[in-house]
Scaffold this motif. Structure first.
Motif, short mmCIF file in Angstrom:
data_model
loop_
_atom_site.label_atom_id
_atom_site.label_comp_id
_atom_site.label_asym_id
_atom_site.label_seq_id
_atom_site.Cartn_x
_atom_site.Cartn_y
_atom_site.Cartn_z
N MET A 60 -25.29 -35.23 -20.68
CA MET A 60 -24.60 -34.67 -21.85
C MET A 60 -24.75 -35.48 -23.13
O MET A 60 -24.88 -34.90 -24.21
CB MET A 60 -23.12 -34.47 -21.52
N HIS A 63 -27.58 -34.66 -25.52
CA HIS A 63 -27.52 -33.42 -26.30
C HIS A 63 -26.36 -33.40 -27.29
O HIS A 63 -26.50 -32.85 -28.39
CB HIS A 63 -27.39 -32.24 -25.34
N TYR A 64 -25.23 -33.99 -26.92
CA TYR A 64 -24.03 -33.84 -27.75
C TYR A 64 -23.49 -35.15 -28.31
O TYR A 64 -22.47 -35.15 -28.99
CB TYR A 64 -22.94 -33.11 -26.93
N GLN A 66 -22.03 -37.82 -27.09
CA GLN A 66 -20.77 -38.43 -26.67
C GLN A 66 -21.05 -39.83 -26.11
O GLN A 66 -21.21 -40.03 -24.91
CB GLN A 66 -20.06 -37.56 -25.64
N VAL A 149 -20.78 -27.52 -24.74
CA VAL A 149 -20.02 -28.47 -25.56
C VAL A 149 -18.62 -28.66 -24.99
O VAL A 149 -17.77 -27.77 -25.10
CB VAL A 149 -19.95 -28.00 -27.03
#
Length: 310
Positions: A60, A63-64, A66, A149
């Motif tokens: 994750m 892509h995002y 975090q 998301v």
């Protein structure tokens, strides 16, 4: 928290560091790592050899974004003793960054102990030359393989070590900076006060354009009016004028630097008039024209104290 597991390589004999270390190019043999799951919390702490990481392409944080990180240093003193620079404040700051992007907090006391263990194992990598140190990079990232998301449910925490010299190519000579009004780094109530990859990705294009024009770094202005000075490149900034030393007050878009905090404390100890307030680029230019400006310098873990030239 369970005890740290040790998986160690054979110790190198007669380790000799390069004459010119550069910054962030050389890594020690071992790292610290632990994982987080909702069921177990932070667990499986281990000191192990540095190696390539395998991860799913849908992990994750790729892509995002975090993820959060820190930067701190260990120094070898003249006596040979190795000391850490304010690790408690750095790990408290990574927890502050983590809260902002929904990452579980770490136990500060436990990770300080783990860091001390790791540095003790890698003590031969701590440079002894003036201006050199062992750079410490803790970071946390969301590790779920998922496209969508939301906050990750699982995380990995790693501490990586790197012997370093000067951060900037100029070494410790004054750096040239370009005032930037085409791009902004961060806005209040956003991520500006957090040490997260998004902040640094947002600065890359402006930094590249500055270097093409012969400058080392960018002087960032506030995102609303493009008037107030906020940060310089990867550093907090101080404006030394004849009767006061000004640094922009923390407002949510400025990273609360540990070196910044330390410099403020030292200046107050030395009975110098250090003030945290808004300061515009026009005020600095007027002070220069009027002969009121003494010097400008930036502070940061990587850059230490860097003078600004003109």
């Amino acid at each position: 928290m369970e005890k740290i597991k040790y998986i160690l390589k054979d110790k190198r004999k007669n380790l000799v560091l390069p004459e010119k270390l550069g910054f962030g190019k050389i890594f020690t043999d071992h790292l610290f790592m632990m994982d987080y799951t909702p069921a177990e919390g932070w667990h499986n702490p281990v000191i192990k050899p540095v190696e390539q990481m395998e991860m799913h392409p849908a992990t994750m944080f790729i892509h995002y974004g975090q993820a959060v990180f820190e930067g701190m240093k260990a120094f070898r003193q003249e006596s040979g003793e190795i000391v850490l620079f304010r690790p408690d404040k750095h790990f408290e700051r990574i927890n502050n960054s983590s809260r902002r992007v929904c990452i579980p907090e770490i136990d500060v006391d436990f990770v300080i102990d783990a860091l001390r263990e790791l540095v003790a194992i890698e003590k031969d990598w701590v440079p002894s030359n003036k201006g050199e140190s062992l750079y410490i990079r803790p970071f946390i990232f969301g590790s779920d393989p998922f496209l969508g998301v939301r906050p990750s449910k699982n995380y990995r925490f790693i501490i990586l070590l790197s012997p370093v010299g000067a951060y900037y190519p100029e070494g410790f000579t004054p750096v040239k900076i370009l005032v930037q009004d085409k791009f902004v780094r961060a806005v209040r109530k956003g991520l500006g006060e957090c040490k997260t990859p998004a902040n640094y990705a947002a600065s890359l294009l402006a930094g590249e354009e500055a270097m093409k024009k012969g400058f080392t770094q960018v002087l960032w202005l506030d995102a609303i009016n493009l008037k107030n000075i906020e940060e310089v490149g990867t550093m907090n900034i101080f404006i030394n004028m004849k009767d006061e030393i000004v640094t922009p007050k923390l407002n949510g878009s400025i990273l609360p630097g540990i070196t910044r905090r330390s410099v403020i404390e030292l200046l107050k100890e030395w009975n110098m008039n250090v003030v945290e307030r808004d300061i515009t680029i026009d005020e600095v230019c007027d002070a220069y024209d009027d002969g009121y400006l003494v010097s400008v310098f930036g502070t940061g873990t990587a850059a230490i104290i860097s003078s600004v030239g003109w």
